[in-house]
Write a protein that holds these residues in place. Structure first.
Motif, PDB file in Angstrom:
ATOM      1  N   MET A  80      -1.521   8.388  -3.016  1.00  0.00           N
ATOM      2  CA  MET A  80      -2.626   7.462  -2.772  1.00  0.00           C
ATOM      3  C   MET A  80      -2.265   6.401  -1.736  1.00  0.00           C
ATOM      4  O   MET A  80      -3.132   5.902  -1.015  1.00  0.00           O
ATOM      5  CB  MET A  80      -3.049   6.780  -4.083  1.00  0.00           C
ATOM      6  N   LYS A  92      -4.621   5.667   1.455  1.00  0.00           N
ATOM      7  CA  LYS A  92      -5.131   4.315   1.738  1.00  0.00           C
ATOM      8  C   LYS A  92      -4.742   3.868   3.148  1.00  0.00           C
ATOM      9  O   LYS A  92      -5.514   3.201   3.838  1.00  0.00           O
ATOM     10  CB  LYS A  92      -4.584   3.325   0.715  1.00  0.00           C
ATOM     11  N   THR A 128      -9.907   5.924  -4.478  1.00  0.00           N
ATOM     12  CA  THR A 128      -8.558   6.087  -5.028  1.00  0.00           C
ATOM     13  C   THR A 128      -8.432   5.422  -6.395  1.00  0.00           C
ATOM     14  O   THR A 128      -7.774   5.938  -7.293  1.00  0.00           O
ATOM     15  CB  THR A 128      -7.490   5.525  -4.071  1.00  0.00           C
TER      16      THR A 128
END
Length: 419
Positions: free
Chosen positions: A227, A231, A255
């Motif tokens: 994640m 991001k 997320t």
């Protein structure tokens, strides 16, 4: 049109037919009798249908997928193993057709879906650059023009004239990504292959992907279980579950939703339901967490081995709450005399988790196994046995350490005054 989507997906679905064969032993005389009674039926249905009862099950890997992507966007695709991420990328890469639906792509596509795709093991790195580039759609003059950049980025100068069958999986990924990233396509599709590379190269890849979107305006579709990487790279993200789009929007929100869904489905034990991951060198039977009397936590692996190979490595990959890889651990990490002895038949091995440095949170553990430098049996970031556990940090005697701290790890380090 200037503002028209570069990718349009309308009502895409993908169906697979899974064959199930049942039935036990049938005597030869019964097989012969069936041949003489129904010779045409026998020829039509083939031997496997005489020996057992074959049924077909429909499995929808994707169902009613709809979205649009604009030029220059970087789109993340997240979801648990088996959610349909890789199937979607294969359809967009035109490797496999959809069962129903329509795709419109306004531009050229380059994809990096599996380690070693487009490589010939007997050819050298130099030869494979030209082969892989040609498969991905590059002209020879373009490959020649980009050759030095590709080699430098992949950092394989010393092994350029070595057959790639001697490359490690990390070297494979470096070379494959470098070719794909330097190919001047409008759309770059990348599956979770970067997880095989080291942390420094992953950082380098993310920087390169940022560069080609911001400076060159290229579109990227990026599948990852990390994640943090999603991001950092993606402005929007698609969340898939059971072949359907659950949500599509701003990466931060998606997320968070993905992590919250993962927490709701935690399980500290995995059991083989039959012939899953069936392999003569290593077949996992059980994969679970156990707690000893001293409160230590252990990863347990129960397996069946039908053929011994001294290169067998068995272990696990540990991930933090945001799906960041913390480490891999194998039964062969210590000196050889300390390796647990594996034998033909049933085996049980276990590994102690270093919980003294863990922070509070939910951790994910994936089972991994391979024949060292030969082949993956169960590869990381794939559809493999996975367990989760919720760890609560026991705070020490300090009156100032009474709650969860920032950071992935929280060791209780020793401090001394210097006189």
């Amino acid at each position: 049109m200037k503002n028209s989507p570069i990718i349009t997906v309308k009502n895409i679905s993908k169906k697979y037919n899974i064959n199930h064969q049942q039935g036990g032993y049938i005597a030869l005389r019964d097989v012969i009798t069936n041949i003489f009674k129904n010779p045409f039926t026998f020829l039509k249905t083939k031997t496997k249908e005489v020996l057992g009862i074959e049924t077909k099950e429909e499995f929808w890997a994707l169902k009613d997928i709809n979205f649009e992507i604009m030029k220059g966007e970087v789109i993340g695709i997240v979801g648990r193993n088996g959610a349909g991420k890789s199937t979607l990328l294969k359809i967009l890469s035109q490797i496999t057709p959809p069962t129903t639906g329509e795709i419109r792509i306004n531009g050229t596509v380059g994809s990096l879906l599996e380690v070693g795709t487009g490589f010939h093991p007997e050819l050298t790195g130099r030869e494979n650059i030209f082969l892989n580039g040609a498969i991905l759609g590059m002209k020879k003059k373009d490959i020649v023009r980009k050759f030095d950049e590709i080699v430098k980025f992949a950092d394989i100068e010393k092994f350029l004239d070595t057959p790639v069958k001697y490359y490690s999986s990390g070297m494979y990924v470096r070379l494959a990504f470098s070719v794909a990233a330097h190919m001047e396509t409008d759309i770059l599709i990348i599956d979770e292959v970067l997880a095989v590379g080291d942390a420094e190269f992953q950082k380098k890849c993310l920087g390169k992907m940022n560069e080609i979107t911001k400076e060159e305006g290229r579109t990227i579709l990026f599948v990852s279980h990390n994640m943090g990487s999603v991001k950092q790279l993606c402005n929007k993200t698609i969340l898939l579950s059971n072949g359907k789009i659950i949500d599509f929007g701003e990466t931060e929100n998606i997320t968070e939703k993905y992590l919250s869904l993962s927490k709701e489905t935690t399980s500290e034990k995995w059991e083989n339901k039959g012939n899953e991951f069936n392999n003569e060198y290593f077949k996992p039977e059980k994969f679970y967490i156990s707690k000893e009397k001293d409160d230590s936590l252990w990863v347990n692996i129960e397996t069946t081995i039908n053929k011994l190979d001294e290169s067998l490595t068995v272990g696990y990959a540990l991930y933090s709450e945001d799906n960041t890889l913390l480490y891999w651990s194998y039964q062969t990490d210590s000196k050889e005399s300390d390796w647990p002895e594996l034998n033909i038949g049933n085996n049980k091995i276990k590994s102690k988790l270093p919980t003294e440095i863990f922070n509070s949170g939910i951790y994910k553990i994936e089972l991994i196994a391979s024949l060292y430098f030969k082949e993956w049996i169960i590869s990381p970031n794939n559809i493999n046995p996975t367990i989760f556990f919720n760890f609560s940090k026991k705070f020490n005697e300090s009156k100032y350490w009474v709650q969860k701290r920032p950071g992935i790890i929280t060791p209780n380090n020793q401090w001394k005054i210097i006189k």
